[in-house]
Design a protein around this motif. Structure first.
Motif, PDB file in Angstrom:
ATOM      1  N   THR A   1      60.351  17.695  16.613  1.00 54.49           N
ATOM      2  CA  THR A   1      60.927  16.898  17.710  1.00 54.49           C
ATOM      3  C   THR A   1      60.664  15.430  17.394  1.00 54.49           C
ATOM      4  OG1 THR A   1      60.552  18.618  19.328  1.00 54.49           O
ATOM      5  CG2 THR A   1      60.761  16.375  20.190  1.00 54.49           C
ATOM      6  N   SER A   2      61.696  14.613  17.512  1.00 56.18           N
ATOM      7  CA  SER A   2      61.544  13.181  17.241  1.00 56.18           C
ATOM      8  C   SER A   2      61.542  12.406  18.558  1.00 56.18           C
ATOM      9  CB  SER A   2      62.706  12.731  16.346  1.00 56.18           C
ATOM     10  OG  SER A   2      62.471  11.432  15.895  1.00 56.18           O
ATOM     11  N   LEU A   3      60.519  11.532  18.707  1.00 53.86           N
ATOM     12  CA  LEU A   3      60.437  10.715  19.934  1.00 53.86           C
ATOM     13  C   LEU A   3      60.265   9.247  19.534  1.00 53.86           C
ATOM     14  CD1 LEU A   3      57.841  12.789  22.053  1.00 53.86           C
ATOM     15  CD2 LEU A   3      60.326  12.802  22.298  1.00 53.86           C
ATOM     16  N   PRO A   4      60.847   8.307  20.300  1.00 46.37           N
ATOM     17  CA  PRO A   4      60.635   6.894  20.005  1.00 46.37           C
ATOM     18  C   PRO A   4      59.193   6.490  20.378  1.00 46.37           C
ATOM     19  CG  PRO A   4      61.963   7.146  22.001  1.00 46.37           C
ATOM     20  CD  PRO A   4      61.779   8.517  21.428  1.00 46.37           C
ATOM     21  N   VAL A   5      58.580   5.650  19.527  1.00 42.67           N
ATOM     22  CA  VAL A   5      57.204   5.183  19.794  1.00 42.67           C
ATOM     23  C   VAL A   5      57.316   3.871  20.573  1.00 42.67           C
ATOM     24  CG1 VAL A   5      55.010   4.481  18.752  1.00 42.67           C
ATOM     25  CG2 VAL A   5      56.406   6.274  17.668  1.00 42.67           C
ATOM     26  N   VAL A   6      56.772   3.874  21.830  1.00 45.16           N
ATOM     27  CA  VAL A   6      57.054   2.739  22.728  1.00 45.16           C
ATOM     28  C   VAL A   6      55.830   1.841  22.946  1.00 45.16           C
ATOM     29  CG1 VAL A   6      58.911   3.945  23.932  1.00 45.16           C
ATOM     30  CG2 VAL A   6      56.533   4.162  24.754  1.00 45.16           C
ATOM     31  N   GLY A   7      54.797   2.030  22.175  1.00 44.52           N
ATOM     32  CA  GLY A   7      53.621   1.155  22.357  1.00 44.52           C
ATOM     33  C   GLY A   7      52.387   1.809  21.766  1.00 44.52           C
ATOM     34  N   GLU A   8      51.214   1.192  22.060  1.00 41.64           N
ATOM     35  CA  GLU A   8      49.959   1.672  21.459  1.00 41.64           C
ATOM     36  C   GLU A   8      48.810   1.403  22.429  1.00 41.64           C
ATOM     37  OE1 GLU A   8      49.217   0.495  17.352  1.00 41.64           O
ATOM     38  OE2 GLU A   8      47.316  -0.373  18.045  1.00 41.64           O
ATOM     39  N   VAL A   9      47.877   2.356  22.533  1.00 43.50           N
ATOM     40  CA  VAL A   9      46.691   2.134  23.382  1.00 43.50           C
ATOM     41  C   VAL A   9      45.427   2.282  22.533  1.00 43.50           C
ATOM     42  CG1 VAL A   9      45.889   2.557  25.744  1.00 43.50           C
ATOM     43  CG2 VAL A   9      47.831   3.886  24.859  1.00 43.50           C
ATOM     44  N   PRO A  10      44.732   1.157  22.243  1.00 42.68           N
ATOM     45  CA  PRO A  10      43.422   1.280  21.579  1.00 42.68           C
ATOM     46  C   PRO A  10      42.334   1.598  22.610  1.00 42.68           C
ATOM     47  CG  PRO A  10      44.094  -1.033  21.728  1.00 42.68           C
ATOM     48  CD  PRO A  10      45.125  -0.229  22.472  1.00 42.68           C
ATOM     49  N   ALA A  11      41.154   2.083  22.147  1.00 43.73           N
ATOM     50  CA  ALA A  11      40.034   2.339  23.069  1.00 43.73           C
ATOM     51  C   ALA A  11      39.595   1.021  23.679  1.00 43.73           C
ATOM     52  CB  ALA A  11      38.881   2.981  22.300  1.00 43.73           C
ATOM     53  N   GLY A  12      39.320   1.037  24.975  1.00 42.53           N
ATOM     54  CA  GLY A  12      38.791  -0.153  25.652  1.00 42.53           C
ATOM     55  C   GLY A  12      39.856  -1.083  26.175  1.00 42.53           C
TER      56      GLY A  12
END
Ligand SMILES: Nc1nc2c(c(=O)[nH]1)N[C@H]1C(S)=C(S)[C@@H](COP(=O)(O)OP(=O)(O)OC[C@H]3O[C@@H](n4cnc5c(N)ncnc54)[C@H](O)[C@@H]3O)O[C@H]1N2
Ligand code: MOO
Length: 440
Positions: free
Chosen positions: A102-113
């Motif tokens: 399944t292909s999904l668009p990557v809409v951002g990123e969450v680092p720890a903290g």
């Protein structure tokens, strides 16, 4: 006529304060000696746990808590990822497989903290790192290993159940939960928990400060040459200091004091300032130079007695000085001193430190051979307890019963308790044993 008349007041008799007395000691048993249990209970009844104080958590390891600790936060504090990967909605990947990713668009990123840039819309994925807060709208994390690690779009090759790789808020500790209780002894693991819920100080009981003194003209400090054929090395003050340390005390080993009453009085008086408990060995029996017994009543309220035990028969206890500091005066024979420590000092130390259980929990072992005992006394035989072929505990003697057998004591890992009614334990009989674990 005098300007100021003064009434004549009769001299009031100065009232002498009542000398401090110990509580009434227990009555001796039929053999004229006090039982071990009565003596231990008596000592315990005469002392109180040390007052609590606030301590930094790192310095509190091994100490006993005096308060219940309630967590002000939940652990985990928020839903977060247990893997580096992509936050998704499980329903969006329920058909994913290696054959048909399944292909999904990557809409951002969450680092720890850091917070997520925005909530996750259906049909999208967001990169997420281990420990980072799950973005609103996501319910699952797909680890990198189940993807092509795409940056613009990600191809996911595995369907996952909702909640996969998500650590839920409060699944470990709930806000408001009691996590540690008064009476708990703080291990390194508890220190980790305290830090994890944001607590840097706790109310604990301090380590009891124990002063150790040995008495006897025959004694020489280890490391020095014995000056004369009649001299011996002082083993007891080292052994007791080590035992007290292993039981969690802060120890001041004063070492040896000669059989000189004035000198002993002076040493003890000097030490009172830093002692929660004083230990002495030697000088409590019938000898002409047994000065401890002679001098201590001058320093406070004392109780010298004989206890129905072997070794360790002559025992002394007192509450001395202005603060009624407890002092336990043990016999000089090395094994007698060690057994006295186990039977009386260790429980007292545990009470001072606020530890809930004062006594060692006995184990039951099978005697490997016949062991004789002295009737009417509780015999503390030095033993070796080991596991047998079927996992059962087997007890053997480590040495004879003599209270001078220091080598035999060092070879033991247990004390075998042969009761007052026991004259002989046959091979195969059950015996009670205290395993000499130094658990602090
Ligand atoms: N007439 C009697 N004599 C003894 C009796 C008794 O009831 N009537 N009891 C015996 C028993 S049991 C014991 S235990 C000892 C206890 O004696 P003390 O506490 O007065 O101790 P000392 O006489 O000073 O020493 C006994 C023994 O231990 C050696 N010792 C002492 N201190 C140390 C040390 N720091 N390190 C190594 N060894 C030490 C000392 O040299 C003696 O050999 O009394 C029996 N006598
Ligand atoms: O009772 Mo003493 O303590 O045997 O040797």
């Amino acid at each position: 006529m005098p300007l100021f008349g003064r009434k004549r007041v009769k001299d009031q008799p100065v009232e002498e304060p009542e000398p401090f007395r110990l509580p009434e000691p227990p009555a001796p048993g039929p053999g004229g000696m006090r039982s071990v249990v009565d003596h231990r209970d008596y000592l315990l009844s005469c002392i109180e746990p040390l007052p609590p104080f606030g301590q930094q958590i790192l310095d509190a390891v091994g100490l006993t808590l005096c308060e219940d600790v309630v967590s002000a936060i939940s652990l985990p504090r928020f839903d977060n990822s247990s893997m580096d990967g992509y936050a998704v909605r499980a329903q969006d990947i329920h058909l994913a497989s290696v054959a048909s990713p399944t292909s999904l668009p990557v809409v951002g990123e969450v680092p720890a903290g850091a917070p997520a840039p925005h909530s996750l819309s259906p049909g999208t994925a967001m990169k997420i790192m281990t420990g980072a807060m799950l973005p609103e709208g996501a319910d699952t994390v797909v680890p990198y290993e189940a993807t092509d690690r795409g940056e613009q779009d990600v191809r996911i090759v595995e369907a996952l159940d909702p909640g996969s790789n998500v650590r839920r808020v409060g699944e470990d500790i709930n806000e408001g939960e009691v996590v540690l209780r008064a009476g708990d002894r703080l291990a390194s693991r508890s220190i980790g928990l305290l830090a994890g819920i944001g607590i840097d100080k706790v109310m604990v009981r301090p380590r009891p400060r124990v002063v150790v003194i040995s008495t006897g003209d025959e004694l020489t400090e280890p490391g020095f040459v014995l000056q004369g054929d009649q001299k011996i090395y002082d083993s007891n003050s080292y052994m007791l200091a080590a035992a007290a340390k292993a039981a969690g005390a802060q120890v001041f080993r004063v070492g040896l004091v000669p059989d000189d009453p004035e000198r002993l009085k002076q040493v003890i008086n000097d030490q009172l300032v830093r002692a929660d408990l004083i230990l002495t060995t030697g000088g409590v029996s019938q000898g002409d130079y047994d000065i401890v017994k002679q001098v201590l009543p001058e320093l406070g309220a004392t109780d010298f007695t004989t206890v129905a035990m072997q070794p360790g028969k002559p025992q002394g206890f007192g509450l001395i000085g202005d603060d009624q500091t407890p002092i336990i005066m043990m016999p000089g024979n090395p094994v007698s001193a060690f057994v006295s420590f186990e039977a009386f000092v260790r429980p007292v130390l545990r009470k001072l430190a606020g530890v809930d259980s004062y006594l060692r929990r006995p184990v039951i072992a099978t005697a490997a051979r016949g062991i004789s005992s002295i009737p009417d006394k509780l015999q503390f035989a030095r033993g070796v307890v080991a596991e047998g072929d079927n996992g059962e505990l087997i007890a053997d003697l480590a040495s004879g019963h003599g209270s001078h057998l220091l080598g035999g004591l060092a070879g033991a890992n247990a004390l075998l308790l042969l009761g007052e009614d026991t004259e002989f334990v046959a091979a195969g009989d059950q015996v009670e044993a205290w395993l000499l674990l130094e658990d602090g």
